[in-house]
Scaffold this motif. Structure first.
Motif, mmCIF file in Angstrom:
data_model
loop_
_atom_site.group_PDB
_atom_site.id
_atom_site.type_symbol
_atom_site.label_atom_id
_atom_site.label_comp_id
_atom_site.label_asym_id
_atom_site.label_seq_id
_atom_site.Cartn_x
_atom_site.Cartn_y
_atom_site.Cartn_z
ATOM 1 N N ARG A 146 1.150 -1.263 0.208
ATOM 2 C CA ARG A 146 0.046 -0.080 -0.090
ATOM 3 C C ARG A 146 0.709 1.108 -0.125
ATOM 4 N N ALA A 147 0.184 2.335 -1.052
ATOM 5 C CA ALA A 147 1.876 3.447 -1.027
ATOM 6 C C ALA A 147 0.986 4.401 -1.672
ATOM 7 N N ARG A 148 0.962 5.764 -1.432
ATOM 8 C CA ARG A 148 0.742 6.902 -2.171
ATOM 9 C C ARG A 148 1.022 6.947 -3.357
ATOM 10 N N GLU A 149 0.124 7.875 -4.685
ATOM 11 C CA GLU A 149 -0.084 7.013 -6.018
ATOM 12 C C GLU A 149 1.341 7.091 -7.115
ATOM 13 N N ALA A 150 1.893 8.174 -6.344
ATOM 14 C CA ALA A 150 3.426 8.492 -7.111
ATOM 15 C C ALA A 150 4.404 7.348 -6.331
ATOM 16 N N VAL A 151 4.204 6.648 -5.207
ATOM 17 C CA VAL A 151 5.616 5.988 -4.604
ATOM 18 C C VAL A 151 4.408 4.920 -5.936
ATOM 19 N N ARG A 152 4.264 4.520 -5.529
ATOM 20 C CA ARG A 152 2.845 3.087 -6.515
ATOM 21 C C ARG A 152 3.627 3.171 -8.058
#
Length: 237
Positions: A30-36
């Motif tokens: 699970r991560a923020r969109e940019a990190v994902r």
């Protein structure tokens, strides 16, 4: 390690890392969109590496599976540049395995995607992939036009704008692809000239030097120069 020792040296380490570490992160993380998106892109690059390693060690089906996975991940991350790179790799595989129609179709898709990405180096690479497929189809007119497109795009490259995953694409790499293309067009004199240029490569690409030396040997054999061909073949070995 792959460039220095070849795909068989580290392939098991890469595929194990993908299975044990990367796939669970993609599935459960699970991560923020940019990190994902950064994670997905990194996973795509590693699948690409695994695909080339499999291809270089004779496991073509496994290589195709890795590249298709890499393409899906690039598209998921919305990365047109890396998507075009995967399509270009798939075109290369198709040409090598004697499927020129697929090679051309994949190269055309790669060129369209590269145009959206706006990277001249990528546009040059995808154009020369199309040229090689067309050479295998013996379509000389369209092949030479695609080679001119590759040269024109290559002349516009600003090295500062080339992403890290594309920095291998230089004058030596383009020359090697031109040598393959001219050889398959049945024009060995031009093929020899570009094959010799392809050996003027940067340090650290021993695997590429092997391939390009073997390419020159095969061209010399085609030209009826067996002594030179054997000398370069021995050097490749």
């Amino acid at each position: 390690m792959d460039n220095k020792y070849g795909g068989a040296h580290s392939r098991s380490a890469v595929t194990s890392y993908l299975a044990i570490n990367v796939e669970p992160m993609l599935r459960d993380g699970r991560a923020r969109e940019a990190v994902r998106n950064e994670l997905v892109t990194a996973a795509a690059e590693l699948h690409q590496l695994a695909g080339w390693m499999a291809y270089d060690t004779g496991h073509a089906d496994v290589g195709r599976t890795h590249l298709r996975t890499a393409l899906r991940l690039c598209q998921q991350a919305g990365d047109d540049g890396l998507s075009a790179e995967m399509l270009a790799a798939m075109s290369h595989h198709a040409a090598f395995h004697g499927a020129p129609e697929s090679a051309v179709d994949l190269a055309l898709a790669a060129r369209q995607t590269a145009k959206r990405a706006g990277l001249p180096a990528l546009q040059a690479e995808t154009a020369v992939m199309e040229a090689h497929g067309l050479a295998l189809q013996r379509d000389m007119q369209r092949c030479l036009a695609a080679m001119r497109d590759a040269e024109n795009a290559f002349s516009e490259i600003d090295t500062a704008d080339v992403p890290s995953w594309l920095r291998y694409f230089d004058g030596a790499y383009l020359s090697a692809k031109f040598a393959h293309t001219f050889r398959d067009l049945g024009r060995p004199q031009e093929a020899e000239r570009f094959a010799r240029r392809s050996l003027e490569m940067s340090a650290g690409y021993e695997r590429g030097r092997l391939f390009n030396t073997a390419l020159l040997a095969s061209i010399l054999a085609d030209m009826g120069r067996p002594e030179e061909a054997c000398a370069h073949g021995a050097l490749a070995v």
